[in-house]
Design an enzyme around this catalytic site. Structure first.
Site, PDB file in Angstrom:
ATOM      1  N   ALA A   1     -12.726  13.466  -5.286  1.00  0.00           N
ATOM      2  CA  ALA A   1     -11.442  13.071  -5.882  1.00  0.00           C
ATOM      3  C   ALA A   1     -10.614  14.271  -6.309  1.00  0.00           C
ATOM      4  O   ALA A   1      -9.385  14.187  -6.367  1.00  0.00           O
ATOM      5  CB  ALA A   1     -11.664  12.135  -7.068  1.00  0.00           C
TER       6      ALA A   1
ATOM      7  N   TYR B   1     -19.320   4.523   2.141  1.00  0.00           N
ATOM      8  CA  TYR B   1     -19.824   5.901   2.239  1.00  0.00           C
ATOM      9  C   TYR B   1     -21.148   6.028   2.988  1.00  0.00           C
ATOM     10  O   TYR B   1     -21.650   7.130   3.152  1.00  0.00           O
ATOM     11  CB  TYR B   1     -19.993   6.477   0.823  1.00  0.00           C
ATOM     12  CG  TYR B   1     -18.705   6.641   0.066  1.00  0.00           C
ATOM     13  CD1 TYR B   1     -17.813   7.667   0.384  1.00  0.00           C
ATOM     14  CD2 TYR B   1     -18.364   5.772  -0.956  1.00  0.00           C
ATOM     15  CE1 TYR B   1     -16.630   7.822  -0.315  1.00  0.00           C
ATOM     16  CE2 TYR B   1     -17.166   5.923  -1.656  1.00  0.00           C
ATOM     17  CZ  TYR B   1     -16.305   6.941  -1.337  1.00  0.00           C
ATOM     18  OH  TYR B   1     -15.138   7.090  -2.010  1.00  0.00           O
TER      19      TYR B   1
ATOM     20  N   PRO C   1     -17.044  15.718  -7.506  1.00  0.00           N
ATOM     21  CA  PRO C   1     -17.502  14.634  -8.366  1.00  0.00           C
ATOM     22  C   PRO C   1     -17.954  13.393  -7.611  1.00  0.00           C
ATOM     23  O   PRO C   1     -17.317  12.988  -6.630  1.00  0.00           O
ATOM     24  CB  PRO C   1     -16.264  14.324  -9.218  1.00  0.00           C
ATOM     25  CG  PRO C   1     -15.115  14.863  -8.461  1.00  0.00           C
ATOM     26  CD  PRO C   1     -15.639  16.054  -7.737  1.00  0.00           C
ATOM     27  N   ASN C   2     -19.054  12.818  -8.098  1.00  0.00           N
ATOM     28  CA  ASN C   2     -19.602  11.551  -7.615  1.00  0.00           C
ATOM     29  C   ASN C   2     -20.283  11.658  -6.256  1.00  0.00           C
ATOM     30  O   ASN C   2     -20.887  10.675  -5.810  1.00  0.00           O
ATOM     31  CB  ASN C   2     -18.515  10.456  -7.572  1.00  0.00           C
ATOM     32  CG  ASN C   2     -17.938  10.181  -8.943  1.00  0.00           C
ATOM     33  OD1 ASN C   2     -18.679   9.847  -9.866  1.00  0.00           O
ATOM     34  ND2 ASN C   2     -16.638  10.370  -9.118  1.00  0.00           N
TER      35      ASN C   2
ATOM     36  N   HIS D   1     -14.791  15.284   4.645  1.00  0.00           N
ATOM     37  CA  HIS D   1     -14.836  14.044   3.861  1.00  0.00           C
ATOM     38  C   HIS D   1     -15.770  13.069   4.550  1.00  0.00           C
ATOM     39  O   HIS D   1     -15.730  12.936   5.780  1.00  0.00           O
ATOM     40  CB  HIS D   1     -13.448  13.434   3.722  1.00  0.00           C
ATOM     41  CG  HIS D   1     -12.532  14.240   2.867  1.00  0.00           C
ATOM     42  ND1 HIS D   1     -12.601  14.245   1.503  1.00  0.00           N
ATOM     43  CD2 HIS D   1     -11.560  15.122   3.193  1.00  0.00           C
ATOM     44  CE1 HIS D   1     -11.696  15.072   1.018  1.00  0.00           C
ATOM     45  NE2 HIS D   1     -11.047  15.618   2.019  1.00  0.00           N
TER      46      HIS D   1
ATOM     47  N   GLU E   1     -12.664  21.785   5.411  1.00  0.00           N
ATOM     48  CA  GLU E   1     -12.695  20.656   4.482  1.00  0.00           C
ATOM     49  C   GLU E   1     -13.353  19.467   5.172  1.00  0.00           C
ATOM     50  O   GLU E   1     -13.013  19.134   6.307  1.00  0.00           O
ATOM     51  CB  GLU E   1     -11.258  20.298   4.060  1.00  0.00           C
ATOM     52  CG  GLU E   1     -11.212  19.111   3.113  1.00  0.00           C
ATOM     53  CD  GLU E   1      -9.855  18.897   2.452  1.00  0.00           C
ATOM     54  OE1 GLU E   1      -8.955  19.740   2.650  1.00  0.00           O
ATOM     55  OE2 GLU E   1      -9.711  17.893   1.751  1.00  0.00           O
TER      56      GLU E   1
ATOM     57  N   ARG F   1     -23.623   4.755  -3.866  1.00  0.00           N
ATOM     58  CA  ARG F   1     -22.244   4.397  -4.232  1.00  0.00           C
ATOM     59  C   ARG F   1     -21.516   3.729  -3.068  1.00  0.00           C
ATOM     60  O   ARG F   1     -21.396   4.323  -2.000  1.00  0.00           O
ATOM     61  CB  ARG F   1     -21.530   5.692  -4.632  1.00  0.00           C
ATOM     62  CG  ARG F   1     -20.037   5.609  -4.761  1.00  0.00           C
ATOM     63  CD  ARG F   1     -19.469   7.022  -4.776  1.00  0.00           C
ATOM     64  NE  ARG F   1     -18.024   7.029  -4.927  1.00  0.00           N
ATOM     65  CZ  ARG F   1     -17.262   8.061  -4.643  1.00  0.00           C
ATOM     66  NH1 ARG F   1     -17.796   9.196  -4.224  1.00  0.00           N
ATOM     67  NH2 ARG F   1     -15.959   7.981  -4.801  1.00  0.00           N
TER      68      ARG F   1
ATOM     69  N   ARG G   1      -7.511   5.019   3.627  1.00  0.00           N
ATOM     70  CA  ARG G   1      -7.668   4.595   2.238  1.00  0.00           C
ATOM     71  C   ARG G   1      -6.333   4.553   1.481  1.00  0.00           C
ATOM     72  O   ARG G   1      -5.273   4.573   2.085  1.00  0.00           O
ATOM     73  CB  ARG G   1      -8.677   5.519   1.558  1.00  0.00           C
ATOM     74  CG  ARG G   1     -10.026   5.479   2.345  1.00  0.00           C
ATOM     75  CD  ARG G   1     -11.138   6.139   1.621  1.00  0.00           C
ATOM     76  NE  ARG G   1     -11.349   5.517   0.313  1.00  0.00           N
ATOM     77  CZ  ARG G   1     -12.124   6.043  -0.623  1.00  0.00           C
ATOM     78  NH1 ARG G   1     -12.743   7.182  -0.400  1.00  0.00           N
ATOM     79  NH2 ARG G   1     -12.283   5.439  -1.779  1.00  0.00           N
TER      80      ARG G   1
ATOM     81  N   ASN H   1     -16.153  19.789   0.142  1.00  0.00           N
ATOM     82  CA  ASN H   1     -15.815  18.372  -0.008  1.00  0.00           C
ATOM     83  C   ASN H   1     -15.573  18.166  -1.492  1.00  0.00           C
ATOM     84  O   ASN H   1     -16.501  17.905  -2.256  1.00  0.00           O
ATOM     85  CB  ASN H   1     -16.973  17.483   0.476  1.00  0.00           C
ATOM     86  CG  ASN H   1     -16.643  16.009   0.267  1.00  0.00           C
ATOM     87  OD1 ASN H   1     -15.597  15.666  -0.279  1.00  0.00           O
ATOM     88  ND2 ASN H   1     -17.539  15.134   0.695  1.00  0.00           N
TER      89      ASN H   1
END
Lengths: 146, 146, 146, 146, 146, 146, 146, 146, 146, 146, 146, 146
Positions: I76, I22, I9-10, I99, I97, I17, I106, I73
């Site tokens: 969330a 990012y 998502p996103n 990111h 994985e 964003r 974070r 990835n």
């Protein structure tokens, strides 16, 4: 010198219960070895195993007057029985805590003993030999007048 | 049979540091007693005390090839040093953990040992005698081929 | 009167490290100021900074016989070193804890000091001046026979 | 330079309340010593003690315009009063936090101060002298334009 | 219809206290706006602000018989005062809780209100307008017989 | 002025679902009332309800360019959807959070909203009227240029 | 471009220590591979491994002026050394954190790194190749002027 | 024998506040019953109720010299006021803690009393009779010289 | 060799964003770069982005038979979706994985990934380049037969 | 009126067990005093003490039909026995909980009673007199029809 | 009698997914067995499996009017979906929760079900047979008018 | 096939104890129903209920050799007895855990069973029928050779 040896729940199954964890020596064999060591040290042995918390509390209450020191392996009650702790607190007989398995290598709730801070010391992880090492440590401590 | 005995920070002060808690026997006297017991058992002893975590890690890394087993009292590092745990994990030499005081009767952060679940077993609370009982337990376990 | 001043890891970078947080005074300048104050008070100063936990433990162990009191800024070891705490417990030399930054305005793990409950008192947040205020407090406490 | 000194609940009992913990100097004697130091520094002193949280909040709200800095010992309110913290946040007068006892050697709930992260710095554990050291630190910080 | 509006500690500083967070409207200006809205709705307004927890408890205890509903902004006492909660529990007057800032975007201890589960509802984050929206919601709820 | 109103899972059941908790007004009746208020305020309304988290994220991503502000009642996703929070973070459209029930009087996991700290403010507990109060607050905030 | 590569405790045992977890490539072989990659990229390499926390802190303090960036695998110190974190904070040299094993598939205390939030990024789990991927990422980031 | 009876916030509402929980006896009726019992026992009674924490602290500070013992029902302050605890600690007057409701059957934050460990004992849950039983227990304890 | 690249998502908003966090590279640009790298490595690429958890689960279930490995990835959902974890557990396709941001720098809830312990390894914090480094690591691991 | 008095593990040792904490009155003397008070109140007494949890559960199960109310001091089982709580829940006989020591001044695990929320009320801390005060409170409550 | 059977994410993989844990029976085979049992019991069956949380919520919302009871195995959503719980709360159709594996023998986050306290009862751990046992329990409960 | 059915503390009160929660069927009626089902299945039944933990441990220890499987409802001991868990671990007889009430809808400490992870599966919440469903599940599992 009179020594009481108290063993808690399921220790009567030693030798057959999870042998990979607890070894193959039975509680009867341990008793024989402790009695041999006691004879060599000139000490008498009172031996008790029970699966009943109340019976162990009764036994602890009888210690004053009948024993100079105790070897206690309370099994699972070591981790849960506040009442057994109270009994030990009440009689104030010097004792050594022993465990057959290395409780520090096990689940978190088995790493806390409600008796250990009241003991002279702790011996854990050496299988049946834990009883013998604990016996030796107890006799030495009693001889030191501790 | 070669046994290494490693002692961690502040154990060089034994006998003078908080004697009510740790007793009056010095580390030198303990070393002498362990060497005597080792001689009787036909074993050699490598002895080290250090206040430096890195020096203890170096020593653990040297164990394979130089010792058949170890007696480790890592002092306060027992409770905080993940790096020392990693060293012990890496070398996989059998060892017994000993403590002079009964760590189970002390503050919560001293009741958790980062080494104990890797040990054969633990002996704690018998003062200087903890070293001797631990030595005896280690020799017996090595003889059993453990 | 002899005072030891012990400074822990990264304090050698004072003046250049994160000046917004720690100020622009160097550790050398602080040492000079403390020595001036000590001379005025008729006291001698033993000065040590180290990034090595073991070296600081060694230094604390040397305090009895060589110093009447100590000023300790253990830096990050204040929050993590149980071994350093053990050394301070063992020697029982009176000391004051100082911090250059206000550790109470920082991350949670920096708000707990493993030494503070053993200290006479704590001075934190006044930059380089924390050392001078702490020195003054220590001298006064020693004169009061504390 | 005008300095306000605010003391919270039960500090009016200093000298009689738990003298083993807080010493035998009364708050009146501390006030006299601070006024002497202030006179030497050419500063005026506004002095207030109250057991009432609301009265202390009112006093903090009056600080802007009446004081250049403050010395605050909020006693037990240091650990519980979010409303007092809000008052200090609202007025943004520079202040130093002081404590008579070493709060870091006490119960966990006394080790957290709701004011400390807003202060220039903290002085704790030196008995009545904490007020004088804090006063000295505050005056120096104000002179530095902080 | 009679409405009591109770405001807690430090709200008398609105307009000057942290304007980036709380805005520049003063509590006096909010009172005037609420009185205007109340006049339009044919309602009477009882207005109180206090920094004293006890004074707010007294005011809550007076509500039965003197007000049909209340608008409560207890400030920092919202998060800490169990005694104020008890007073609200005891009188059982319907009320709406308002906050000038968005308490959900602030520190964890400000996200829990000890009054909110007793309120009809909550309005937070719209600056001075929170009072007006809350007033509107309260009047509507009272008219619905809630 | 264009306002998007987004409602999350199970809000399509309003009026029939647990009426003691959520009231008897349906979501369709709320939509009609919001549209009436919007017409009076000269604003357009975009209306969406979905039980699908992905559909709500898609809708939030479309907000920039199509709406000046939003009214969001994310239902149970308010408490669990980090992905929805990320969408709101990404588009940065001003919004007001509304809840029909007083979430502060409910189970602990419903008292935390993952959106609330990003909102202008929160209105909760006034049944269907929460939407109207939230709409009014949003329009006013947008007019203030917030 | 000068790159420092720092490896922490027990990494000198790579290839022999728990090969199922860490693989069979030795640290010497990794060093050779990194040097080859560095030569191809026209970069110089400074290489250090130590089991001593203080030695690693000293090395980090030397980075400014001697290296443009660093590759850091602090081993167990990643999870426990606040002092090492302070050193990295103080020098502010850009660095990439690497781990041979996938620390996210291990015990909880190994999943938290005290350095990671200061790093450009993290590469973990690819065995010896983690060093090469991290080196590549670091060179690219430095070339981007990050 | 002089006995002070101190009652905290909202206890003035006894008899009207949540009668299902607290019963229908008013505080005035309790006072009369306690005075009758005191007369029978030949004791004098000092009676105070306040909703103000500071007023209760002032009252506790006045106890030495004016009362031989106290009966304290601090209401909600029992659970939150560290300052009231400090006052009780400071004066060291023997006291019994009473509660009208059974606080052990209530919300978790009401099950902890900050005063109880300082009391001779606690009586809770017997409604208005708790005051009489507590009075009886206090008089007996004082007569025993406790 | 066929590689599936799944983004959650996103991530379709990448480049617009929160660019400070990012970066400014769009997901389309990343896809192009990965396809170029794949072509060079002789690998085919299946590309999917979705804001719908169910769509991602469906995609993971299709992996066996259609891909040799995956780059994931999950945005969330990495931190919250136990159902996605179950899908990955069920299909047992090797994956890496990635990111874009350094999730270790974070908020706490973003530092735990429900997928990471199932991955070969993790690459995080290098912006768009994380995808390329992860792709390189995945291809190498698949070639090693892992 | 028939009253059962149940006492749990180790209470048979009262008078000899830790007299500084529990006093010097024996359980036999307490029984005699309670019987005297019962006779004066025209009540019969059933008396039981046991160290066995099962025996106490059996006794609680027999209460309906044989007793109008009970006085229960379950000793350490108060803090650990969910089964005893279940028995009390099942029979729903009104009872008062008593403790000889002030359990609120003891270790944390002794401050929680699994029975207390089911009791009419609690009396703790008055030594042997706790039984008499509890008896008096129970009789009065039964007479009130509670 | 009409029964809806709802199965959540990844249950379509039964028989192929981790067979050691979930067995080798496919969901299609379970459906056939349940339909056979339903036919024997004279009941109709509505069958749905989805990986999409929203689709499951939609299905639950359709239950009133279309089913007399439900069998729900929400898979991983059992542990995470508050929205699904809300849907079940809203429709109030009686249901039994089933799990193929023994969730009590798995990771902690799988031991909490957000649906279980709303169910008539739970059957877990009997593989495909859990559906049949749950079906039998549901039919019997519906016949009892529960 | 021989089946032992063990029921723990207070289950002898079924039918009279909290019937709203546990139903009105007595344990005797359940025993009769289980015996009928067993006869139909050609199985023998050994039946035991006890309020004594030790008696239950003794019974579990007798299972090997006397039973092929067990149905265990340990009541409150399910949640507290580590010793009973040890007994079950030691004998390794296959068993099904049953509960009359839905333990997942009760207090947190009743949601954790110390036996459940050792069981084949769990049936809870169907009143007396839980025994029958559990019996059916056990017989089927034993027939499958599990």
């Amino acid at each position: 010198m009179r020594i009481a040896v108290l063993s808690g729940p399921n220790l009567n199954l030693l030798g057959t219960r999870e042998p990979a964890l607890y070894g193959r020596t039975t509680l009867g064999e341990i008793e024989a070895a402790v009695r041999t060591a006691a004879a060599a040290a000139g000490a008498g042995v009172e031996w008790l195993q029970s699966n009943h918390e109340g019976a162990l509390i009764d036994a602890v209450q009888r210690l004053p007057g009948s024993a100079d020191g105790a070897l206690i392996n309370a099994g699972a009650f070591s981790h849960t029985s506040l009442a057994l702790r109270d009994a030990v607190l009440a009689v104030r007989v010097p004792f050594v805590e022993v465990h057959v398995s290395n409780i520090f290598a096990r689940e978190p709730e088995r790493r806390r003993s409600l008796l250990a801070d009241l003991a002279i010391g702790v011996v854990a992880g050496f299988g049946a030999r834990s009883y013998l090492l604990g016996f030796e440590a107890l006799v030495a401590a009693l001889r030191d007048g501790r």
